[in-house]
Design a protein around this motif. Structure first.
Motif, PDB file in Angstrom:
ATOM      1  N   PRO A  12      -1.050   1.696  14.489  1.00 22.32           N
ATOM      2  CA  PRO A  12      -0.673   1.524  13.080  1.00 22.32           C
ATOM      3  C   PRO A  12       0.378   2.528  12.610  1.00 22.32           C
ATOM      4  CG  PRO A  12      -3.057   1.407  13.335  1.00 22.32           C
ATOM      5  CD  PRO A  12      -2.508   1.896  14.644  1.00 22.32           C
ATOM      6  N   PHE A  13       0.280   3.770  13.083  1.00 19.24           N
ATOM      7  CA  PHE A  13       1.254   4.790  12.704  1.00 19.24           C
ATOM      8  C   PHE A  13       2.652   4.424  13.197  1.00 19.24           C
ATOM      9  CE2 PHE A  13       3.677   8.553  14.008  1.00 19.24           C
ATOM     10  CZ  PHE A  13       3.761   9.251  12.809  1.00 19.24           C
ATOM     11  N   VAL A  14       2.747   4.014  14.452  1.00 24.89           N
ATOM     12  CA  VAL A  14       4.052   3.668  15.026  1.00 24.89           C
ATOM     13  C   VAL A  14       4.642   2.455  14.317  1.00 24.89           C
ATOM     14  CG1 VAL A  14       5.219   2.869  17.113  1.00 24.89           C
ATOM     15  CG2 VAL A  14       3.533   4.697  17.250  1.00 24.89           C
ATOM     16  N   LEU A  56       6.418  15.151   4.593  1.00 21.90           N
ATOM     17  CA  LEU A  56       5.290  14.880   3.711  1.00 21.90           C
ATOM     18  C   LEU A  56       3.953  15.131   4.399  1.00 21.90           C
ATOM     19  CD1 LEU A  56       6.033  11.696   1.548  1.00 21.90           C
ATOM     20  CD2 LEU A  56       5.811  14.073   0.815  1.00 21.90           C
ATOM     21  N   MET A  57       3.949  15.124   5.721  1.00 18.68           N
ATOM     22  CA  MET A  57       2.708  15.358   6.438  1.00 18.68           C
ATOM     23  C   MET A  57       2.066  16.694   6.095  1.00 18.68           C
ATOM     24  SD  MET A  57       1.263  16.904   9.377  1.00 18.68           S
ATOM     25  CE  MET A  57       2.449  17.084  10.700  1.00 18.68           C
ATOM     26  N   LEU A  64       7.458   3.347   1.302  1.00 17.97           N
ATOM     27  CA  LEU A  64       5.990   3.309   1.233  1.00 17.97           C
ATOM     28  C   LEU A  64       5.383   3.337   2.631  1.00 17.97           C
ATOM     29  CD1 LEU A  64       3.418   3.025  -0.431  1.00 17.97           C
ATOM     30  CD2 LEU A  64       3.726   0.537  -0.348  1.00 17.97           C
ATOM     31  N   ALA A  65       6.001   2.646   3.575  1.00 15.77           N
ATOM     32  CA  ALA A  65       5.501   2.654   4.951  1.00 15.77           C
ATOM     33  C   ALA A  65       5.557   4.064   5.533  1.00 15.77           C
ATOM     34  CB  ALA A  65       6.310   1.685   5.803  1.00 15.77           C
ATOM     35  N   ALA A 102       2.823   9.269   7.001  1.00 10.21           N
ATOM     36  CA  ALA A 102       2.629  10.715   6.832  1.00 10.21           C
ATOM     37  C   ALA A 102       1.177  11.039   6.505  1.00 10.21           C
ATOM     38  CB  ALA A 102       3.558  11.237   5.741  1.00 10.21           C
ATOM     39  N   ALA A 103       0.548  10.241   5.649  1.00  9.08           N
ATOM     40  CA  ALA A 103      -0.851  10.472   5.292  1.00  9.08           C
ATOM     41  C   ALA A 103      -1.763  10.265   6.498  1.00  9.08           C
ATOM     42  CB  ALA A 103      -1.251   9.535   4.154  1.00  9.08           C
TER      43      ALA A 103
END
Length: 291
Positions: free
Chosen positions: A65-67, A89-90, A141-142, A147-148
């Motif tokens: 999902p991150f990639v 932002l991480m 947004l993606a 980052a979250a």
């Protein structure tokens, strides 16, 4: 840091040409799973059932999902914007989540650093709009979502009993198990349209460097330095990626983006500074306090 920075450029190089984000994801975790799978079968370091479940959680946070989220952001924005938004932002999310859920005090210096990051990112996006057009909100947004997810993974791995190599192997294995069947059944492949050189580049960079060297190195840095100090290195990714994107992709940042990028990097370095250890009381002072 160098591999991560190049990843944004290499990934955008393909997702804006013949290959799509599905192909990049398949190459990354398919090859990474094959290379790292023997780690999961070693006798002395055999993975327990609980750790397999832990690896599945890590794969959902920093795997497929991150990639896909970062690749979508790269496809809809630019390598410079993606490399600035997700990595910088991480640390903000790491500090915020640690403060809210783990009750860890951040201190004034870190909060000022987080504020500088957010302001710098906002200025960079606004400045880039005048030179390159308005940034796609879905792409931004993606990247924020990615980052979250990265931040949650970083905080969780700090308390994990898995080694850096085991965590990387589990991330690749579960990501391949979850994604490759969909990739094949839905016929999402565009590999036949790409040149052998482009496929070889993505296979090596995504499958070997990113799934192997980069993930293991980052996990090791978190284990040795802690999540806050480890993110200090990530601060250099936007600058390196932006400089790399100039000759490779022809993406020249505007002067507004350049100033904002400096603010972002400075904010991350300020936010990621280690806390000063509390001064130990001197023997003289201790002796005076004793009755």
């Amino acid at each position: 840091m160098l591999i991560f920075a190049g990843w944004f450029v290499v990934t955008r190089f393909s997702v804006t040409r013949e290959l799509r984000l599905w192909d990049v994801t398949a190459l990354r975790f398919g090859i990474g799973a094959v290379i790292l799978f023997p780690v999961l079968l070693r006798g002395s370091g055999r993975i327990s059932g609980k750790q397999w479940g832990e690896g599945l959680l890590y794969a959902c946070l920093w795997g497929m999902p991150f990639v896909l989220a970062v690749a979508l952001g790269l496809q809809l924005t630019s390598a410079g914007r993606a490399a600035a938004v997700a990595p910088t932002l991480m640390p903000v999310f790491v500090g915020l989540f640690a403060w809210v859920f783990l009750k860890e005090k951040q201190g004034l210096g870190r909060w000022l650093g987080y504020l500088a990051i957010v302001i710098g990112l906002a200025c960079m996006i606004a400045g880039g709009a005048s030179a390159h057009g308005v940034a796609n909100p879905v792409g931004i947004l993606a990247l924020i979502t990615a980052a979250a997810m990265w931040a949650v993974y970083t905080l969780l791995f700090r308390r994990s009993a898995l080694t850096p190599v085991q965590a990387a192997a589990l991330i690749c294995f579960w990501s391949a198990v979850l994604f490759l069947p969909i990739y094949l059944i839905a016929d999402l492949s565009r590999l036949a349209l790409a040149s052998p050189g482009e496929i070889a580049l993505q296979a090596f960079y995504q499958g070997v460097l990113m799934s192997g060297v980069a993930i293991v190195s980052f996990n090791r840095s978190v284990a040795l330095l802690g999540p806050t100090a480890a993110t200090a290195i990530i601060a250099l990714i936007p600058a390196v990626a932006a400089l790399t994107a100039i000759p490779v992709l022809g993406e020249l940042p505007s002067w507004e983006e350049g100033i904002a990028l400096l603010a972002v990097v400075g904010g991350v370095l300020l936010a990621a500074r280690p806390k000063r250890p509390a001064a130990a009381p001197s023997t003289t002072t201790t002796a005076r306090q004793q009755p």
